[in-house]
Design an enzyme around this catalytic site. Structure first.
Site, short mmCIF file in Angstrom:
data_model
loop_
_atom_site.label_atom_id
_atom_site.label_comp_id
_atom_site.label_asym_id
_atom_site.label_seq_id
_atom_site.Cartn_x
_atom_site.Cartn_y
_atom_site.Cartn_z
N TYR A 102 -2.41 -0.15 10.31
CA TYR A 102 -2.31 -0.57 8.91
C TYR A 102 -1.00 -0.05 8.29
O TYR A 102 -0.29 -0.81 7.60
CB TYR A 102 -3.51 -0.02 8.14
CG TYR A 102 -3.56 -0.40 6.68
CD1 TYR A 102 -3.99 -1.66 6.28
CD2 TYR A 102 -3.21 0.52 5.69
CE1 TYR A 102 -4.05 -2.00 4.93
CE2 TYR A 102 -3.27 0.19 4.35
CZ TYR A 102 -3.68 -1.07 3.97
OH TYR A 102 -3.74 -1.40 2.64
N SER A 153 0.84 -1.20 0.00
CA SER A 153 0.00 0.00 0.00
C SER A 153 0.87 1.24 0.00
O SER A 153 2.01 1.22 0.48
CB SER A 153 -0.90 0.01 1.25
OG SER A 153 -1.53 1.27 1.40
#
Length: 266
Positions: free
Chosen positions: A157, A144
């Site tokens: 995250y 990501s």
């Protein structure tokens, strides 16, 4: 473009999700035999229906990957179905707990780190012997933008993805001389069920609809996404398929950003 991988065998984890199923489709279209794995057998069946009729159908093997034993069980099940794999795409991941740091507890951190980082470590460890036996292998981690551009409302995250990026880079030094190449792909704000859920929550908070939530998110939170839209999962899948291919025979330890320019640094 012929990617030179017809006849190879791949495992895709997190395969029922948007990027996972599009990656499966891209690999199947290149003549790869694909094993799809995800937590839910029902979700895998739905993904197989979505794929429709192709030259070959994917093999479905559900697994939750929450323990090392589960990853080893997956390796045995895959070997029984298709033998050794040549390609491993680690796509399992969750957003997890979001919000101010002081509101996120240990259990939330453990959940995100287990799913986004440790599951990739476990699956890699379980399938590495097969990849090394073949003398030719590709490992691709779905990462990501948050790995290198963290946001203060998604810290678990972000930390997990940063760890995954470091793990992939380090691992790329270990087995390249045996033909096993390791790379990452880092998408940003792709049109998937994960970002649908984020935008539905934002829409409720702002009293708007999904399109309004997406527009305000792009303007306020992702100003460097120059194309001004969510990415399409097939746009990520095409890069993953390339990194899985013979065409990427000199690419190792790289992180390909598929983010419309969202990461603001070099």
């Amino acid at each position: 473009m012929d990617l030179g991988i017809s006849g190879r065998t791949a495992l895709v984890t997190g395969a029922a999700g948007g990027i996972g199923r599009h990656t499966t489709a891209a690999l199947l279209d290149e003549g790869v035999r694909v094993v799809m794995s995800d937590q839910s057998a029902d979700a895998l069946e739905e993904a197989r229906r979505w794929l429709g009729e192709r030259a070959s159908a994917p093999v479905l093997v559900p697994a939750d990957l929450s323990t090392d034993r589960a990853a080893q069980d997956l390796a045995r099940a895959v070997a029984a179905e298709v033998g050794d794999i040549d390609i491993l795409v680690n796509g399992a991941g969750i957003t997890g707990a979001t919000g101010p740091f002081h509101e996120i507890g240990d259990d939330d951190w453990v959940d995100v780190l287990t799913t986004n980082l440790l599951s990739a470590v476990r699956v890699t460890r379980a399938f590495l012997p097969a990849l090394r036996r073949g003398g030719w292998g590709r490992i691709v981690y779905v990462n990501s933008e948050d790995a290198v551009q963290p946001y203060d409302d998604e810290l678990p995250y972000c930390a997990a993805k940063a760890g995954l990026l470091s793990f992939a880079k380090g691992l790329s030094r270990s087995y390249a001389d045996e033909g096993v190449l390791v790379n990452s792909v880092s998408p940003a704000f792709i049109n998937t069920p994960m970002t649908d859920a984020m935008m539905d929550k934002r829409a409720d908070e702002e009293g708007t609809d999904l399109d309004g939530a997406i527009a305000s998110f792009l303007e306020q939170e992702r100003p460097y996404m120059e194309l001004g839209r969510r990415g399409r999962p097939e746009e990520v899948a095409s890069v993953i398929a390339f990194l899985c291919s013979e065409r990427a025979s000199f690419v190792n330890g790289a992180n390909y950003r598929v983010d419309s320019g969202s990461v603001a640094t070099l």
